[in-house]
Design a protein around this motif. Structure first.
Motif: not given
Length: 554
Positions: A458-486
């Protein structure tokens, strides 16, 4: 996340190292005659030592078949799984080193661990220490400067225990069910469980099915990973099953018997409840654990509930089923403060309610229906609660799902990813007989396999796997106080729009930037969804109160 892994690094080492006692034992093992083994066959997915072998089946599961005494089993396992063993160590230590690069800190923690674990060798049965030693002779030399191979091998056997001690940090959230008599389609005992132990994607990549025929005790099948002789899920030739579920544990400060070693001894030497209970009782442990024991002889399942200070056995008040998540149910724990806190604050009770609802929905369970239950991603009343929500039975992080039919001696093990892949069937009436094995061919019973979950396509599964990748990126930027675009935030939330955490994280990001109005909107959106734990709910409410108190959020 850095603090999480720092603490795990400390405590996992606490559960593994020894001082002179273990090293003296190792010296004794080294004086024994160690047979020389040679690989007789090799291929891309198959290697063998006499009648013992390792192969990877078409579903990607690794099947290991070994026989002999403890030393022989350890040596054969080590030789056959050498590359997988090295992979597991790399997966684990690279993750730790990513968060603790300082050699000075590593050495400091090593000194602490040696003091902590100076007597652990006294709590592991001799035969298993021999097997661990023999296995460790094939360990990669890459981490020898960090720790002796034998000590490192002991280390891996504490990972499960410490993951349970850190349950509040979401490393573990297993769910199990058993049904029999009128609740089972054929009237026999049927058991299903998700092993939701997560130590990174790489750690779960190579699932190892160990088919072990020891010189003493019962032959058995267990599911785990290379470098691990303990048991987290398994069934023996007598039709006795063992699965582990975490209880509420304090951070352990004294290493005792790893729970996977307790489970291994039960699987190898027990055929009924009485024998399993007797083995469990004799072992002091350093975490809290429920062991679901299924028995072909008794035709039902029980829970052995263990902690460092209490021991009890729970038999279901119902006549045809037993459920287990991550809280205790026996009389000894009904007034236990830690257990009561677990019931009140964690997602264990919610998943218990989900299992109850599933059993009401499914009249008579078959292996396929049990697999469907284990794969359920939704909440109560089939509510969509966001993919990866730990309130779901399927948290989309499981190391494996497994189904047993003990009387028939059948086991189904999920292939990757998580418990979504094909459930591969193994017939214990056949797999222990080496004369029935064909070189290079899987020992599974393919005709009984359970198909993969359609969700994988399903597309939902593909979206979830992409979400997990982006989730790690978001967590890293939150930790390092980096800017996150809209646009990043928009992509992130659209990939998993019903999961509360995607709004909570954006709320914290806005709050730190003093954009209180926008933060309040995100926290309110998170609060309107199915929040995982009481602690999470309190955190959201706290942010909302802080913003409303400021009065400048309009």
């Amino acid at each position: 996340m850095r603090q999480l892994w720092l603490t795990i690094w400390i405590l996992l080492l606490f559960s593994s190292c020894t001082l002179n006692g273990a090293l003296k034992e190792k010296a004794k093992f080294e004086t024994q005659t160690i047979p020389e083994l040679k690989l007789s066959d090799s291929g891309s997915n198959y290697i063998a030592v006499d009648s013992n072998f390792l192969l990877q089946n078409r579903q990607g599961l690794w099947e290991l078949y070994v026989t002999g005494n403890p030393m022989e089993i350890g040596l054969k396992t080590g030789l056959l799984t050498r590359s997988l063993y090295a992979y597991q160590e790399d997966a684990f230590f690279s993750k730790i080193q990513e968060f603790i690069p300082s050699t000075k800190k590593q050495k400091w923690m090593m000194r602490l661990t040696k003091i902590y674990n100076r007597k652990i060798h006294k709590y592991i049965p001799s035969e298993y220490k021999k097997e661990i030693f023999a296995l460790s002779t094939y360990a990669s030399p890459r981490y020898d400067a960090l720790m002796d191979p034998y000590q490192r091998s002991l280390f891996l056997h504490g990972a499960h225990d410490l993951g349970h001690a850190f349950q509040d940090l979401a490393l573990v959230g297993c769910s199990s069910l058993a049904a029999w008599d009128q609740k089972s389609a054929d009237g026999g005992l049927i058991i299903g469980r998700n092993f939701d132990f997560y130590a990174g994607d790489d750690f779960s990549k190579n699932k190892l099915i160990s088919i072990v025929k020891p010189d003493s005790g019962y032959a058995f099948l267990s599911v785990g990973w290379a470098g691990m002789i303990g048991v987290v899920s398994g069934m023996n030739g007598a039709g006795l099953t063992v699965t582990l579920n975490a209880g509420k544990s304090s951070i352990p400060w004294a290493a005792k018997t790893p729970i996977s070693i307790v489970a291994r001894e039960i699987l190898q030497y027990a055929r009924n409840f009485k024998e399993a209970i007797a083995i469990a009782k004799k072992h002091p442990i350093f975490i809290s654990e429920s062991l679901m024991i299924g028995s072909a002889d008794e035709g039902k399942a029980i829970l052995i509930e263990m902690s460092p200070h209490k021991f009890d056995v729970y038999e279901s008040e119902n006549t045809n089923h037993l459920l287990c998540t991550n809280h205790f149910q026996s009389p000894a724990y009904r007034s236990d403060k830690r257990n009561l806190k677990q019931i009140e604050e964690s997602h264990s009770t919610y998943r218990y309610q989900l299992l109850t609802a599933q059993l009401q929905e499914h009249d008579k369970l078959t292996p396929n229906e049990v697999a469907t239950i284990l794969r359920d991603r939704n909440g109560l009343k089939n509510k969509e609660i966001g993919l990866g929500n730990e309130k779901a039975l399927n948290q989309l992080l499981a190391h494996h799902g497994i189904v047993f039919q003990p009387e028939k001696r059948l086991v189904w093990v999920s292939a990757n990813p998580y418990q979504l892949g094909e459930f591969v069937c193994y017939d214990l009436n056949k797999i222990f007989d080496s004369t029935l094995h064909q070189a290079g061919h899987s020992v599974s019973s393919a005709g009984l396999n359970i198909p993969q979950d359609p969700f994988l396509n399903s597309k939902s599964y593909q979206d979830y796997e992409q979400y997990r990748i982006l989730d790690r990126i978001i967590d890293h930027k939150l930790k390092t106080k980096e800017s996150i675009s809209e646009s990043e935030w928009q992509d992130y939330q659209e990939l998993n729009p019903l999961f509360w955490a995607v709004y909570y994280k954006k709320g914290k990001y806005y709050f730190d930037q003093k954009r209180y109005g926008e933060a309040l909107d995100q926290f309110q959106r998170a609060n309107a969804l199915e929040v995982t734990t009481a602690v999470d709910q309190k955190n959201i409410a706290s942010y909302i109160r802080k913003i409303e108190k400021k009065g400048d959020h309009r």
